[in-house]
Design a protein around this motif. Structure first.
Motif, PDB file in Angstrom:
ATOM      1  N   GLU A   1       4.094   4.868  12.802  1.00  0.00           N
ATOM      2  CA  GLU A   1       5.134   4.584  11.804  1.00  0.00           C
ATOM      3  C   GLU A   1       5.326   5.792  10.889  1.00  0.00           C
ATOM      4  O   GLU A   1       6.447   6.168  10.540  1.00  0.00           O
ATOM      5  CB  GLU A   1       4.761   3.354  10.963  1.00  0.00           C
ATOM      6  CG  GLU A   1       4.716   2.059  11.750  1.00  0.00           C
ATOM      7  CD  GLU A   1       4.476   0.840  10.855  1.00  0.00           C
ATOM      8  OE1 GLU A   1       5.015   0.791   9.744  1.00  0.00           O
ATOM      9  OE2 GLU A   1       3.735  -0.065  11.277  1.00  0.00           O
TER      10      GLU A   1
ATOM     11  N   MET B   1       8.392  -6.641   1.282  1.00  0.00           N
ATOM     12  CA  MET B   1       8.230  -7.929   1.951  1.00  0.00           C
ATOM     13  C   MET B   1       9.088  -9.018   1.294  1.00  0.00           C
ATOM     14  O   MET B   1       8.593 -10.063   0.874  1.00  0.00           O
ATOM     15  CB  MET B   1       6.745  -8.323   1.967  1.00  0.00           C
ATOM     16  CG  MET B   1       5.855  -7.280   2.626  1.00  0.00           C
ATOM     17  SD  MET B   1       6.369  -6.792   4.295  1.00  0.00           S
ATOM     18  CE  MET B   1       5.658  -8.141   5.227  1.00  0.00           C
TER      19      MET B   1
ATOM     20  N   GLY C   1       7.654  -1.452   3.877  1.00  0.00           N
ATOM     21  CA  GLY C   1       6.726  -2.537   3.558  1.00  0.00           C
ATOM     22  C   GLY C   1       7.218  -3.345   2.376  1.00  0.00           C
ATOM     23  O   GLY C   1       6.430  -3.823   1.570  1.00  0.00           O
TER      24      GLY C   1
ATOM     25  N   PRO D   1       7.026  -3.447  12.218  1.00  0.00           N
ATOM     26  CA  PRO D   1       5.898  -3.126  13.097  1.00  0.00           C
ATOM     27  C   PRO D   1       5.918  -3.863  14.435  1.00  0.00           C
ATOM     28  O   PRO D   1       4.974  -4.556  14.801  1.00  0.00           O
ATOM     29  CB  PRO D   1       4.686  -3.535  12.243  1.00  0.00           C
ATOM     30  CG  PRO D   1       5.186  -4.655  11.401  1.00  0.00           C
ATOM     31  CD  PRO D   1       6.645  -4.359  11.127  1.00  0.00           C
TER      32      PRO D   1
ATOM     33  N   GLY E   1       0.771  -1.233   0.000  1.00  0.00           N
ATOM     34  CA  GLY E   1       0.000   0.000   0.000  1.00  0.00           C
ATOM     35  C   GLY E   1       0.802   1.281   0.000  1.00  0.00           C
ATOM     36  O   GLY E   1       0.355   2.314  -0.490  1.00  0.00           O
ATOM     37  N   GLY E   2       1.984   1.238   0.578  1.00  0.00           N
ATOM     38  CA  GLY E   2       2.889   2.370   0.476  1.00  0.00           C
ATOM     39  C   GLY E   2       2.542   3.558   1.367  1.00  0.00           C
ATOM     40  O   GLY E   2       2.944   4.684   1.063  1.00  0.00           O
ATOM     41  N   SER E   3       1.859   3.316   2.495  1.00  0.00           N
ATOM     42  CA  SER E   3       1.513   4.475   3.323  1.00  0.00           C
ATOM     43  C   SER E   3       2.756   5.070   3.996  1.00  0.00           C
ATOM     44  O   SER E   3       2.850   6.291   4.164  1.00  0.00           O
ATOM     45  CB  SER E   3       0.441   4.115   4.360  1.00  0.00           C
ATOM     46  OG  SER E   3       0.954   3.269   5.355  1.00  0.00           O
ATOM     47  N   ASN E   4       3.725   4.232   4.349  1.00  0.00           N
ATOM     48  CA  ASN E   4       4.973   4.791   4.901  1.00  0.00           C
ATOM     49  C   ASN E   4       5.745   5.559   3.836  1.00  0.00           C
ATOM     50  O   ASN E   4       6.315   6.619   4.111  1.00  0.00           O
ATOM     51  CB  ASN E   4       5.837   3.672   5.485  1.00  0.00           C
ATOM     52  CG  ASN E   4       5.414   3.321   6.897  1.00  0.00           C
ATOM     53  OD1 ASN E   4       5.591   4.110   7.812  1.00  0.00           O
ATOM     54  ND2 ASN E   4       4.816   2.150   7.062  1.00  0.00           N
TER      55      ASN E   4
ATOM     56  N   ILE F   1      11.558  -0.296   8.282  1.00  0.00           N
ATOM     57  CA  ILE F   1      10.609  -0.096   9.391  1.00  0.00           C
ATOM     58  C   ILE F   1       9.928  -1.421   9.651  1.00  0.00           C
ATOM     59  O   ILE F   1       9.509  -2.116   8.720  1.00  0.00           O
ATOM     60  CB  ILE F   1       9.600   1.038   9.120  1.00  0.00           C
ATOM     61  CG1 ILE F   1       8.761   1.283  10.383  1.00  0.00           C
ATOM     62  CG2 ILE F   1       8.717   0.762   7.903  1.00  0.00           C
ATOM     63  CD1 ILE F   1       8.205   2.679  10.504  1.00  0.00           C
TER      64      ILE F   1
HETATM   65  C1  GAR Z   1       4.042  -1.472   7.739  1.00  0.00           C
HETATM   66  O1  GAR Z   1       3.292  -1.703   8.898  1.00  0.00           O
HETATM   67  C2  GAR Z   1       5.472  -1.906   7.932  1.00  0.00           C
HETATM   68  O2  GAR Z   1       5.946  -1.688   9.228  1.00  0.00           O
HETATM   69  C3  GAR Z   1       5.367  -3.383   7.650  1.00  0.00           C
HETATM   70  O3  GAR Z   1       4.485  -3.485   6.567  1.00  0.00           O
HETATM   71  C4  GAR Z   1       3.568  -2.389   6.606  1.00  0.00           C
HETATM   72  C5  GAR Z   1       3.617  -1.697   5.263  1.00  0.00           C
HETATM   73  O4  GAR Z   1       2.615  -0.717   5.162  1.00  0.00           O
HETATM   74  N1  GAR Z   1       6.652  -3.952   7.354  1.00  0.00           N
HETATM   75  C6  GAR Z   1       6.973  -5.201   7.636  1.00  0.00           C
HETATM   76  O5  GAR Z   1       6.207  -5.988   8.150  1.00  0.00           O
HETATM   77  C7  GAR Z   1       8.384  -5.580   7.253  1.00  0.00           C
HETATM   78  N2  GAR Z   1       8.720  -6.869   7.776  1.00  0.00           N
HETATM   79  P1  GAR Z   1       2.699   0.401   4.035  1.00  0.00           P
HETATM   80  O6  GAR Z   1       2.920  -0.320   2.708  1.00  0.00           O
HETATM   81  O7  GAR Z   1       1.349   1.044   4.093  1.00  0.00           O
HETATM   82  O8  GAR Z   1       3.821   1.320   4.378  1.00  0.00           O
END
Ligand code: GAR
Length: 197
Positions: A182, A98, A96, A118, A11-14, A116
């Motif tokens: 985050e 993965m 995010g 969680p 989703g890329g919110s970070n 980052i």
């Molecule tokens: C976030 O909560 C990040 O901390 C986690 O994935 C999510 C991505 O959200 N990262 C991990 O679990 C890494 N092992 P985002 O795509 O909305 O940023």
């Protein structure tokens, strides 16, 4: 100008929080740094649309089209390194993303590869962090920004945020509470790194 490359899978919110902080706080003028590209290992990652809407270049490198983890990481490294500027290798932010990265990849970016995670590391490295925190009866949870080292989720900590675990929390409600934090600590940790250099 120092280039920043953000790697995403979803989703890329970070990523968006970092892009907005970079614009709001004028990282280009303050730190001579800019987000040059967002790279996803999944073409369907929602964050790609958000990045394009912010005028940031995006690339997709589909890991399923590579024969091995090493081959994918080598190709990813070549794409990232194409954003190097004279005297400035790129800063790489996992947001995010993965994928487990090979030691060769991690060592290549030593000191300039950030993630980052969680949970409040060193607790709950790996996946399903929120459910594991609830199952363990934790009263607090949170997120950690850290430098990446070859051991998964174990590098030096740059920033952490703590939130309460509330009665009746599900993994989803806890994840949403952690995610809002985050978005605050990741841009701050990046600024700290940019100021150090
Ligand atoms: C976030 O909560 C990040 O901390 C986690 O994935 C999510 C991505 O959200 N990262 C991990 O679990 C890494 N092992 P985002 O795509 O909305 O940023």
């Amino acid at each position: 100008m120092k280039n920043i490359v953000i790697l995403i899978s979803g989703g890329g919110s970070n990523m968006l929080a970092i892009l907005k902080a970079a614009q709001r706080d004028n990282w280009a003028a303050q730190y001579q740094a800019q987000v040059a590209a967002v790279i996803s290992n999944k073409a369907s990652a929602g964050g790609l649309v958000l990045a394009r809407a912010q005028g940031v270049a995006t690339e997709v490198l589909d890991h399923t089209s590579f024969a091995s983890r090493e081959a994918f990481d080598a190709a990813l490294m070549a794409r990232i390194d194409s954003y190097a500027t004279p005297g400035h290798p790129p800063l790489v932010l996992l947001a995010g993303f993965m994928r487990i990265l090979t030691p060769g990849f991690v060592n290549h970016y030593a000191g300039r590869l950030v993630n980052i995670h969680p949970s409040l590391l060193p607790a709950f490295a790996g996946l399903n962090t929120h459910q594991r925190a609830i199952d363990a009866g934790c009263q607090v949870a949170g997120a950690t920004v850290h430098l990446v080292t070859p051991e998964l989720d174990h590098g030096p900590i740059l920033a952490q945020a703590v939130v309460p675990v509330l009665p009746g929390d599900s993994a989803d409600t806890l994840a949403a509470r952690v995610l809002t934090q985050e978005h605050l600590i990741y841009p701050r940790a990046v600024v700290k790194l940019l100021q150090d250099k």
